[in-house]
Design a protein around this motif. Structure first.
Motif, PDB file in Angstrom:
ATOM      1  N   GLY A   1      -8.744   6.279  -0.027  1.00 41.02           N
ATOM      2  CA  GLY A   1      -7.446   6.184  -0.690  1.00 41.02           C
ATOM      3  C   GLY A   1      -6.303   5.943   0.272  1.00 41.02           C
ATOM      4  N   GLN A   2      -6.316   6.638   1.409  1.00 40.44           N
ATOM      5  CA  GLN A   2      -5.240   6.444   2.375  1.00 40.44           C
ATOM      6  C   GLN A   2      -5.225   5.009   2.892  1.00 40.44           C
ATOM      7  N   THR A   3      -6.398   4.466   3.169  1.00 42.23           N
ATOM      8  CA  THR A   3      -6.479   3.100   3.690  1.00 42.23           C
ATOM      9  C   THR A   3      -5.984   2.095   2.655  1.00 42.23           C
ATOM     10  N   VAL A   4      -6.422   2.254   1.406  1.00 36.96           N
ATOM     11  CA  VAL A   4      -5.978   1.341   0.347  1.00 36.96           C
ATOM     12  C   VAL A   4      -4.477   1.473   0.121  1.00 36.96           C
ATOM     13  N   LEU A   5      -3.984   2.699   0.096  1.00 37.46           N
ATOM     14  CA  LEU A   5      -2.559   2.932  -0.124  1.00 37.46           C
ATOM     15  C   LEU A   5      -1.712   2.233   0.936  1.00 37.46           C
ATOM     16  N   LEU A   6      -2.037   2.450   2.197  1.00 37.87           N
ATOM     17  CA  LEU A   6      -1.257   1.850   3.270  1.00 37.87           C
ATOM     18  C   LEU A   6      -1.418   0.334   3.295  1.00 37.87           C
ATOM     19  N   GLY A   7      -2.631  -0.138   3.006  1.00 37.87           N
ATOM     20  CA  GLY A   7      -2.842  -1.583   2.963  1.00 37.87           C
ATOM     21  C   GLY A   7      -2.015  -2.253   1.883  1.00 37.87           C
ATOM     22  N   LEU A   8      -2.010  -1.683   0.673  1.00 35.99           N
ATOM     23  CA  LEU A   8      -1.216  -2.252  -0.420  1.00 35.99           C
ATOM     24  C   LEU A   8       0.279  -2.145  -0.142  1.00 35.99           C
ATOM     25  N   ALA A   9       0.691  -1.023   0.461  1.00 37.20           N
ATOM     26  CA  ALA A   9       2.105  -0.873   0.801  1.00 37.20           C
ATOM     27  C   ALA A   9       2.528  -1.926   1.824  1.00 37.20           C
ATOM     28  N   LEU A  10       1.668  -2.212   2.798  1.00 37.11           N
ATOM     29  CA  LEU A  10       1.967  -3.240   3.789  1.00 37.11           C
ATOM     30  C   LEU A  10       2.098  -4.610   3.137  1.00 37.11           C
TER      31      LEU A  10
ATOM     32  N   ARG B   1       9.016  -5.751  10.910  1.00 34.87           N
ATOM     33  CA  ARG B   1       9.662  -5.309   9.669  1.00 34.87           C
ATOM     34  C   ARG B   1       8.658  -4.722   8.688  1.00 34.87           C
ATOM     35  N   PRO B   2       7.652  -5.478   8.236  1.00 32.06           N
ATOM     36  CA  PRO B   2       6.681  -4.848   7.317  1.00 32.06           C
ATOM     37  C   PRO B   2       5.885  -3.735   7.972  1.00 32.06           C
TER      38      PRO B   2
ATOM     39  N   LEU C   1       6.825  -1.494  10.374  1.00 28.07           N
ATOM     40  CA  LEU C   1       7.575  -0.239  10.459  1.00 28.07           C
ATOM     41  C   LEU C   1       7.937   0.303   9.082  1.00 28.07           C
ATOM     42  N   TRP C   2       8.263  -0.588   8.140  1.00 27.43           N
ATOM     43  CA  TRP C   2       8.613  -0.131   6.797  1.00 27.43           C
ATOM     44  C   TRP C   2       7.411   0.427   6.038  1.00 27.43           C
ATOM     45  N   THR C   3       6.226   0.165   6.529  1.00 28.62           N
ATOM     46  CA  THR C   3       5.021   0.770   5.944  1.00 28.62           C
ATOM     47  C   THR C   3       4.592   1.995   6.733  1.00 28.62           C
ATOM     48  N   LEU C   4       4.556   1.863   8.038  1.00 25.05           N
ATOM     49  CA  LEU C   4       4.018   2.914   8.891  1.00 25.05           C
ATOM     50  C   LEU C   4       4.829   4.207   8.822  1.00 25.05           C
ATOM     51  N   LEU C   5       6.119   4.140   9.040  1.00 24.38           N
ATOM     52  CA  LEU C   5       6.923   5.361   9.123  1.00 24.38           C
ATOM     53  C   LEU C   5       7.024   6.088   7.782  1.00 24.38           C
ATOM     54  N   PRO C   6       7.415   5.418   6.681  1.00 24.53           N
ATOM     55  CA  PRO C   6       7.426   6.140   5.395  1.00 24.53           C
ATOM     56  C   PRO C   6       6.036   6.625   4.987  1.00 24.53           C
ATOM     57  N   GLY C   7       5.004   5.829   5.296  1.00 23.35           N
ATOM     58  CA  GLY C   7       3.648   6.227   4.923  1.00 23.35           C
ATOM     59  C   GLY C   7       3.212   7.499   5.629  1.00 23.35           C
ATOM     60  N   ALA C   8       3.439   7.570   6.937  1.00 23.41           N
ATOM     61  CA  ALA C   8       3.060   8.765   7.694  1.00 23.41           C
ATOM     62  C   ALA C   8       3.856   9.980   7.238  1.00 23.41           C
ATOM     63  N   LEU C   9       5.140   9.797   6.962  1.00 25.31           N
ATOM     64  CA  LEU C   9       5.968  10.917   6.508  1.00 25.31           C
ATOM     65  C   LEU C   9       5.534  11.400   5.121  1.00 25.31           C
ATOM     66  N   PHE C  10       5.258  10.469   4.223  1.00 28.19           N
ATOM     67  CA  PHE C  10       4.832  10.840   2.870  1.00 28.19           C
ATOM     68  C   PHE C  10       3.521  11.617   2.909  1.00 28.19           C
ATOM     69  N   LEU C  11       2.553  11.114   3.645  1.00 30.76           N
ATOM     70  CA  LEU C  11       1.253  11.784   3.713  1.00 30.76           C
ATOM     71  C   LEU C  11       1.358  13.135   4.404  1.00 30.76           C
TER      72      LEU C  11
ATOM     73  N   PHE D   1      -1.593  -1.420  11.707  1.00 32.23           N
ATOM     74  CA  PHE D   1      -1.753  -2.350  12.825  1.00 32.23           C
ATOM     75  C   PHE D   1      -2.977  -3.232  12.608  1.00 32.23           C
ATOM     76  N   GLY D   2      -4.074  -2.616  12.175  1.00 37.48           N
ATOM     77  CA  GLY D   2      -5.310  -3.374  12.012  1.00 37.48           C
ATOM     78  C   GLY D   2      -5.190  -4.470  10.972  1.00 37.48           C
ATOM     79  N   VAL D   3      -4.677  -4.144   9.799  1.00 33.61           N
ATOM     80  CA  VAL D   3      -4.535  -5.149   8.742  1.00 33.61           C
ATOM     81  C   VAL D   3      -3.581  -6.252   9.193  1.00 33.61           C
ATOM     82  N   THR D   4      -2.474  -5.879   9.804  1.00 32.27           N
ATOM     83  CA  THR D   4      -1.510  -6.878  10.263  1.00 32.27           C
ATOM     84  C   THR D   4      -2.136  -7.837  11.259  1.00 32.27           C
ATOM     85  N   LEU D   5      -2.852  -7.298  12.229  1.00 30.82           N
ATOM     86  CA  LEU D   5      -3.442  -8.155  13.250  1.00 30.82           C
ATOM     87  C   LEU D   5      -4.506  -9.093  12.680  1.00 30.82           C
TER      88      LEU D   5
END
Length: 258
Positions: free
Chosen positions: A94-103, A179-180, A182-192, A238-242
């Motif tokens: 779930g965490q992986t899918v959530l962050l991937g879709l948010a990205l 841009r995408p 940081l806007w995914t990583l920081l809110p995602g880590a804080l939310f979780l 990072f992985g999905v982006t790369l």
């Protein structure tokens, strides 16, 4: 709070939200920029789900086996694979899918970088150097053998390896698409992390105070838990982006040709 209820509220609902958001944006004509469409994004997210399961399962089982953390047996289904409850594996997915879709949503909504990409070898070298230092620090904590440093040492020794690889290959690519990212990583880590704090407070799982530093955020969340979500969120984002970035494929072809 039952672990399954935690997953439904803090993972399931956000996943549905971002799935619907991506679908709506697609219907409205908001697509990923061409520089982030080298490979099918949803397929890449699915691949990272498998990576998360393979890479995290042995490590997390070791944590539970050595009582670095434990779960309340009355708040899980009672199905365990190894030492870890079934719900924990659902959390990996779930965490992986959530962050991937948010990205992907962030990539659709935020503008493509206005400047063309220019390789920055010093940025890659410096980022990889910092990751290496953090990894070595984790190993030192473990070799020191002081119990309060155990959880942090295990996190850094485990989590910095993928980040070291990612930074070495493409820290400049990640910065180009910051841009995408940081806007995914920081809110995602804080939310979780906030969701994790609620689960700890309700007794869904417990972090061993003897194997953690004793530093808490907000008086509830052990600092190691925030580090965990920062590390794992970084791995996914990072992985999905790369993998989907055009610049990565150009670089990979250059490496292969060389």
């Amino acid at each position: 709070m039952a672990y399954l209820n935690f997953l439904a509220v803090f993972v399931g609902i956000p996943v549905l939200f971002f799935a619907l958001l991506n679908f709506t944006l697609h219907r409205l004509g908001f697509e990923l920029p061409s520089s982030l469409r080298t490979w099918p994004a949803l397929t890449v997210v699915g691949g990272h789900v498998l990576l998360a399961l393979v890479y995290t399962t042995p490590w997390d089982n070791y944590l539970v086996a050595t009582r670095v953390w434990w779960y309340n047996p009355d708040l899980v289904l009672g199905i365990t694979l190894g030492y870890v409850p079934f719900e924990e594996y659902l959390f990996f997915v779930g965490q992986t899918v959530l962050l991937g879709l948010a990205l992907l949503a962030a990539g659709r909504l935020l503008p493509d970088p206005s400047l063309s990409f220019h390789p920055q070898p010093y940025l890659r070298l410096g980022s990889a150097g910092l990751a290496l230092v953090a990894w070595l620090f984790g190993l030192l904590l473990l070799l020191w053998g002081h119990p309060p440093g155990t959880y942090m040492g295990l996190e850094l020794a485990w989590g910095m390896i993928p980040l070291l690889i990612q930074f070495t290959f493409g820290a400049d690519i990640l910065w180009h698409h910051r841009r995408p990212v940081l806007w995914t990583l920081l809110p995602g880590a804080l939310f979780l992390s906030c969701a994790d704090a609620l689960a700890i407070r309700s007794g869904t799982w417990t972090i061993d105070p003897e194997q953690s530093l004793g530093v808490t955020l907000g008086g509830i969340l052990p600092v190691e838990e925030f580090v965990f979500f920062l590390l794992t969120s970084s791995m996914v984002v990072f992985g999905v982006t790369l993998v989907i970035a055009r610049e990565s494929h150009v670089r990979a072809r250059w490496f292969w040709a060389g």
